[in-house]
Design an enzyme around this catalytic site. Structure first.
Site, mmCIF file in Angstrom:
data_model
loop_
_atom_site.group_PDB
_atom_site.id
_atom_site.type_symbol
_atom_site.label_atom_id
_atom_site.label_comp_id
_atom_site.label_asym_id
_atom_site.label_seq_id
_atom_site.Cartn_x
_atom_site.Cartn_y
_atom_site.Cartn_z
ATOM 1 N N LYS A 138 0.837 -1.208 0.000
ATOM 2 C CA LYS A 138 0.000 0.000 0.000
ATOM 3 C C LYS A 138 0.865 1.247 0.000
ATOM 4 C CE LYS A 138 0.664 1.210 4.612
ATOM 5 N NZ LYS A 138 1.538 2.302 5.038
ATOM 6 N N ASP A 178 -2.537 -1.449 10.655
ATOM 7 C CA ASP A 178 -2.674 -1.442 9.194
ATOM 8 C C ASP A 178 -3.313 -2.715 8.642
ATOM 9 O OD1 ASP A 178 -1.602 1.013 8.760
ATOM 10 O OD2 ASP A 178 0.352 0.302 8.050
HETATM 11 O O1 C5P Z 1 -0.246 -1.404 15.142
HETATM 12 P P1 C5P Z 1 1.193 -1.527 14.750
HETATM 13 O O2 C5P Z 1 1.914 -2.567 15.546
HETATM 14 O O3 C5P Z 1 1.404 -1.676 13.280
HETATM 15 O O4 C5P Z 1 1.852 -0.127 15.107
HETATM 16 C C1 C5P Z 1 3.224 0.008 15.308
HETATM 17 C C2 C5P Z 1 3.463 1.200 16.217
HETATM 18 O O5 C5P Z 1 3.152 2.417 15.522
HETATM 19 C C3 C5P Z 1 2.606 1.232 17.458
HETATM 20 O O6 C5P Z 1 3.204 0.520 18.508
HETATM 21 C C4 C5P Z 1 2.526 2.707 17.776
HETATM 22 O O7 C5P Z 1 3.687 3.114 18.456
HETATM 23 C C5 C5P Z 1 2.575 3.360 16.401
HETATM 24 N N1 C5P Z 1 1.227 3.741 15.907
HETATM 25 C C6 C5P Z 1 0.602 4.832 16.478
HETATM 26 N N2 C5P Z 1 -0.635 5.210 16.031
HETATM 27 C C7 C5P Z 1 -1.247 4.549 15.026
HETATM 28 C C8 C5P Z 1 -0.607 3.428 14.418
HETATM 29 C C9 C5P Z 1 0.632 3.067 14.897
HETATM 30 O O8 C5P Z 1 1.135 5.473 17.396
HETATM 31 N N3 C5P Z 1 -2.461 4.959 14.632
#
Ligand code: C5P
Length: 307
Positions: A14, A139
């Site tokens: 993406k 995501d």
């Molecule tokens: O959800 P995921 O593990 O992909 O996200 C990785 C990191 O990115 C999270 O631990 C967080 O620190 C940050 N993040 C965030 N806000 C979001 C998506 C991700 O702060 N909306």
């Protein structure tokens, strides 16, 4: 009896065509408004049911194959949700740059959920898989839908758009992995009280001219990503100049970086930009957007075992 049938499913990358960071949330995440777009660039996942255990193999040496791999976690979560004992072997043919803001790991996880839902005959479908996808990462839910879609909340509340963007993209992978959490942590220092800038909303709802519409989009993680990787500042500046000169309607980083892209309405212009970037020493590849109906058709064909 264990079914021996294996499926090979595409797992698309993406781009974030726009990304606004609206504030921090009580759960430590950030409240986002983002315009997601799948592109033709994809990994291939071969998913083979086995008697027991979850095994992952990947063609890329930097991708862990243990339980920390998001595709592995997806299979484990689904298996416990479905109370199954059966196992699976997942082979990942990696083409999407790793930790580049292109959602490769999240896309792999969603593809595993969709394929195992079919192979194990669970019948959960997109809506049944959504809560599991959310637990895996912010995501992941988007990749159950694909195409041009608005993502709000943590980026995990997805609204496919009526208008699907058809454009060409030139993608540069600087080969510099960036950690999403570190980039978001830097954003906090930049967050200031803001009015509702509505750039993505304007993009979606207005009848502005094509070139101008894309011009109002912005990735608000880009500064933080460059703060995390100051060594990329100069090459990013050069890429942007080249892409703009070659006619890109949008030139920016995707997600938390460090992959950089230019969006073109004309294929010849995109191909010329790719050549110019390559001549300047950048690893640039040419791809195009994958609208929702194409995303669904490609996924459905693969699930039916059609190559
Ligand atoms: O959800 P995921 O593990 O992909 O996200 C990785 C990191 O990115 C999270 O631990 C967080 O620190 C940050 N993040 C965030 N806000 C979001 C998506 C991700 O702060 N909306």
């Amino acid at each position: 009896m264990v079914a021996v049938k294996a499926l090979v499913v595409p797992s698309f990358a993406k781009l974030n065509l726009g990304l606004e960071v609206l504030g921090t949330r009580d759960d430590g995440y950030h409240e986002l408004r983002t315009l997601f777009q799948t592109i033709e660039l994809h990994d291939d996942l071969r998913i083979q049911p086995t008697r027991a255990g979850i095994e992952v193999a990947c063609s890329h040496p930097d991708v862990p194959c243990d339980a920390s791999n998001l595709a592995h976690r997806a299979a484990a979560e689904l298996r416990s949700r479905a109370r199954r004992k059966s196992g699976v072997r997942i082979e990942i043919e990696k083409r999407i740059p790793v930790a580049g803001g292109l959602g490769g790991g999240s896309s792999n996880a969603a593809a595993v959920l969709v394929a195992l839902d079919r192979l194990w005959g669970l019948g959960l479908g997109r809506s049944g898989l959504h809560p599991i996808a959310r637990r895996l990462g912010a995501d992941v839910p988007y990749f159950l839908t694909g195409g041009t879609a608005l993502g709000i909340a943590r980026g995990d509340e997805i609204y496919p758009l009526h208008e699907q963007i058809r454009a060409h993209a030139v993608l540069v992978d600087p080969g510099r992995p960036l950690k999403t959490a570190a980039v978001f942590a830097r954003v906090d220092a930049e967050l200031t009280p803001r009015g509702n800038s509505l750039t993505i909303s304007r993009f979606v709802s207005s009848d502005l001219s094509e070139a101008f519409r894309f011009g109002i989009l912005k990735n608000e993680l880009e500064n933080a990503a460059l703060g995390e990787a100051p060594d990329l500042a100069e090459s990013t500046r050069r890429m942007r100049v080249i892409l703009r000169n070659e006619g890109a309607v949008l030139a920016q980083m995707s997600g938390s970086g460090s992959a950089f892209f230019g969006l073109f309405l004309d294929r010849d212009q995109a191909a010329a930009a790719q050549k110019t970037l390559q001549a300047a020493g950048f690893r640039a590849l040419l791809t195009k957007t994958l609208p929702l109906e194409r995303f669904r058709a490609r996924t459905e064909r693969a699930l039916r075992g059609i190559r």
